[in-house]
Every structure is written in structure tokens, then in C-alpha cells.
Design an enzyme around this catalytic site. Structure first.
Site, PDB file in Angstrom:
ATOM      1  N   HIS A  22       0.840  -1.197   0.000  1.00 43.76           N
ATOM      2  CA  HIS A  22       0.000   0.000   0.000  1.00 43.76           C
ATOM      3  C   HIS A  22       0.877   1.250   0.000  1.00 43.76           C
ATOM      4  O   HIS A  22       1.030   1.939   1.012  1.00 43.76           O
ATOM      5  CB  HIS A  22      -0.974   0.026   1.187  1.00 43.76           C
ATOM      6  CG  HIS A  22      -2.020  -1.041   1.117  1.00 43.76           C
ATOM      7  ND1 HIS A  22      -2.910  -1.300   2.144  1.00 43.76           N
ATOM      8  CD2 HIS A  22      -2.335  -1.923   0.139  1.00 43.76           C
ATOM      9  CE1 HIS A  22      -3.702  -2.305   1.813  1.00 43.76           C
ATOM     10  NE2 HIS A  22      -3.372  -2.700   0.593  1.00 43.76           N
ATOM     11  N   ASP A  79      -5.312   3.563  -2.482  1.00 44.26           N
ATOM     12  CA  ASP A  79      -4.244   2.910  -1.717  1.00 44.26           C
ATOM     13  C   ASP A  79      -2.861   3.281  -2.235  1.00 44.26           C
ATOM     14  O   ASP A  79      -1.859   3.049  -1.559  1.00 44.26           O
ATOM     15  CB  ASP A  79      -4.430   1.385  -1.714  1.00 44.26           C
ATOM     16  CG  ASP A  79      -4.429   0.788  -3.101  1.00 44.26           C
ATOM     17  OD1 ASP A  79      -4.765   1.506  -4.069  1.00 44.26           O
ATOM     18  OD2 ASP A  79      -4.106  -0.405  -3.234  1.00 44.26           O
TER      19      ASP A  79
END
Length: 404
Positions: free
Chosen positions: A124, A299
């Protein structure tokens, strides 16, 4: 064994098992699958079928109690496949040489990680931190990120799988938030006879954008795809037989498209880097009241300036009277499908890791996992991360070759 021809999950996993059962691993691995605890994450990286493949190859698998329950895999299924059920995450981390999970480790999980463990998970990029990377480096963890795993064919297999799901789901989600029941405009994506369809603007012509376009066309929407890579736009035009409208993602075209769009799917990104921000606040402000933005790359930092990460339990907010859906882990809402997708990519890598006899040998032989490693031997190995966090880095091939 009889197979129900309509049971596609069973058929898919049995095909995978048949191709892998005959391998003999040089080394038994102790692999831990903890229960995900962050951001409404419902996926798990391995199915019971995948566990049975690894167990048949001599590996020890530890699955935390109820780790697969949100994807509708029970503890008994994992136990029958050969896994040992761990009653606490701390116990699982203590026993395992390798941790395989979906989301990056939480702060608590980082504390449980052992020196020289192998971590296989997402990173992420838009939400990682200097402290997170530094903790892994100090502990000597070999960290492999899903976002970086790239084979000799230059494909990102795990990212591709999740992006296919994300692209399809993004349009499905947008259609829901256009309905009156969700306080939307009260329009259908596809329209009906005599009533024009909704307009869907897709930012990015990658895998997410492609599958979003495919799904939107299936609904009957009018579809615009915008990108600055003309080769990718040309590929999509040919793939969809020119049923989509393409444009370069410059300020003029973006501003015009957003004024007319009922739905905007943000899918602009570069693999292994933060997403570029293409849409400004004034562009969002110019959009129709009740229109919907789904930022699928939140993300990675998001490609729309007004995007802020949300969760499955509280997925939307309004800004400038535009609905924003910015959940980082969209595939977790179809956790069972996404788990099968992850499993079918990850299991062969784990088998190869065992066959190679250890992480050092495997990283040297396996291009995809070597590309996936972002921390190795207490060194950051990705230039992009090093530049983002102003940290030193070393090339992983040099580290392996020099046997540091």
C-alpha cells in the site's frame, strides 16, 4: 472423483492441485496465515485447497483461528487440508518462518515479527511510512510486496488479478450510488429506449480501466477512457472495436469530460509508484450534483485531489455535492473470489520457494519474487521508496551476488 460441472471454484482449485502435487520441496517451510485486522479486510491469501497443495509438498501451515471466516472458509476446512489452527496471532507469528497476508502488518504485528522472517503481503504505497520500513529493516525481515512482483513477461500477476476485480466492481459500485436509495441522481447507467445512457469517464487505460470499461459497456453506458499513453488507448480502442471514446488526459479534456460525467472511475497509476493526481478541486466542483467518483487507486495515494481514504463500513462522503467512494481494498468486498485469485498466483511461488531450498536461492532463481522484494538483508532495495522516504537503498541483485 465426481466434479459438478457448475462448481467452478472446485474445478479451478483441483486443476491447480493436479499440476503441483508432484513437486518435492528441498526444504520444509513454516508458513503463517494470520487473520486480517485492518480496514475491513476480509480476504485471506490461501484457500484450503492451496493449503493442501503446500502440505502435500511437506510444508507446515499455521492458520489463525477464524482467519478465513469472512471469505467463507472454515477452520475445519483448513484443518482437513493439513493446516494447524493457531489460537492467537502472536503464537502464529512466533512459530512461522514466513508470514503470508493481504494487508501490510499493523504496528502490533510488526512487534511480533521475528528476525529473518519472510513477509509476503501488499505494501500500500500511498499509506506506508518511514517507521514501517525502518522497523522491517532493523528486524532483518525479507519483505516482498504484491505491488512489485513482476515476472519475465513484465506482468504484475497479483496486481493484475486484483485490478481486474477492482475495475469490474468500481462500475457496479457506481451504479449503486446513482440510485435514489443511495441518495444519488436516480439514473440507470445503461438508460432505456428513448433515454440516453449515463456517461462514465475512466481515468487510466491500464487493467483497472480496461475492466471498468468492459463492465460499463456491459451496462450500456457511454464510456470515455483518458490516459497519456497513446499506445494503451489505441489498444483499448481496438479491443472494444471503437465502442469507447478515448482522449489524452490533459487539462482541457479532463475538465470537459468531468463536467458531463455521471461517473468518474479513477484508475490512473504507475506500477510501483504513487498514483499521479490528475483531477483538481475545481474540476470536481464543476461536476454534476449527485455524480459519483470511485477512486480505485486511493491505496496508492489517489488520482483525484478531493479523495480521502474510506472504509467498507463507512465507504462514501460528499464534497461539492459529489459522492466519493474511496475504499482502498475494494476486492475484499468479494472476499471469496479475491481469495481464490490470490491463492492461484501465490501457491506456485511458495512451492518454488520450497523447491529452491530457501529465500536466498529462490530470489536468485525466481525473477518475479526478486522483483517483489523491497527489503532484503537489512537494506531497502527499491529506488522509488528510497527517494520517497529519503533512505539509502541497494540493488537486490548486487546484494544476492555479493552474499552480504
Amino acid at each position: 472423483m465426481e466434479i459438478n460441472p457448475f462448481d467452478t471454484e472446485q474445478l479451478g482449485i483441483q486443476t491447480l492441485e493436479k499440476s503441483l502435487m508432484k513437486t518435492k520441496s528441498e526444504r520444509s517451510l513454516k508458513i503463517g496465515l494470520p487473520k486480517e485486522t485492518s480496514n475491513d479486510e476480509r480476504r485471506i491469501s490461501l484457500t484450503p485447497g492451496g493449503v493442501s497443495v503446500l502440505a502435500a509438498n511437506g510444508h507446515e501451515i499455521y492458520v489463525e483461528k477464524n482467519a478465513g471466516v469472512d471469505a467463507h472458509f472454515s477452520d475445519s476446512e483448513y484443518a482437513e487440508a493439513g493446516a494447524e489452527i493457531a489460537h492467537s496471532a502472536e503464537e502464529l507469528f512466533r512459530k512461522s518462518e514466513m508470514i503470508v497476508k493481504v494487508a501490510p502488518p499493523t504496528k502490533t504485528e510488526l512487534n511480533w515479527m521475528q528476525p529473518n522472517q519472510v513477509l509476503l503481503s501488499a505494501l500500500h504505497l500511498g499509506h506506508t511510512s518511514h517507521d514501517f520500513l525502518n522497523t522491517l529493516i532493523q528486524k532483518g525481515v525479507c519483505a516482498i510486496g504484491y505491488e512489485y512482483i513482476k515476472g519475465r513477461d513484465n506482468e504484475f500477476p497479483i496486481v493484475r488479478m486484483m485490478h481486474e476485480i477492482t475495475g469490474s466492481m468500481a462500475v457496479q459500485i457506481a451504479a449503486h450510488y446513482l440510485e435514489n436509495g443511495s441518495d444519488g441522481q436516480g439514473i440507470m447507467l445503461g438508460g432505456i429506449s428513448g433515454i440516453p445512457p449515463a456517461t462514465v469517464a475512466i481515468l487510466g487505460a491500464g487493467i483497472t480501466g480496461e475492466y471498468a470499461a468492459r463492465t460499463a459497456l456491459g451496462y450500456g453506458a457511454q464510456v470515455f477512457v483518458m490516459d497519456n499513453d497513446l499506445a494503451m488507448l489505441r489498444r483499448l480502442e481496438n479491443s472494444f472495436d471503437r465502442r469507447i471514446i478515448t482522449a489524452t488526459a490533459n487539462h482541457q479534456y479532463l475538465s470537459t469530460a468531468l463536467e458531463f460525467a455521471d461517473v468518474v472511475i479513477g484508475a490512473a497509476m504507475t506500477e510501483g509508484e504513487r498514483a499521479p493526481c490528475w483531477v483538481t478541486d475545481p474540476m470536481v466542483q464543476s461536476m454534476k450534483s449527485g455524480s459519483v467518483i470511485v477512486d480505485t487507486v486511493i491505496d496508492q495515494g489517489g488520482c483525484i485531489s478531493t479523495s480521502v481514504p474510506t472504509t467498507h463500513s463507512n465507504p462514501v462522503f460528499r464534497k461539492y455535492d459529489v459522492v466519493h467512494y474511496c475504499v482502498p481494498n475494494i476486492p475484499s468486498n468479494v472476499a471469496r473470489t479475491a481469495t481464490y485469485a490470490l491463492n492461484n498466483v501465490i501457491v506456485p511461488y511458495l512451492v518454488e520457494l520450497g523447491d529452491a531450498g530457501g529465500i536466498e536461492e529462490c530470489l536468485w532463481e525466481n525473477t518475479a519474487l526478486r522483483n517483489g522484494a523491497y527489503i532484503y538483508k537489512k537494506h531497502l532495495t527499491k529506488k522509488g521508496l528510497a527517494e520517497q522516504f529519503e533512505m539509502p537503498y541497494r540493488d537486490i541483485e548486487m546484494l544476492i551476488a555479493s552474499q552480504i
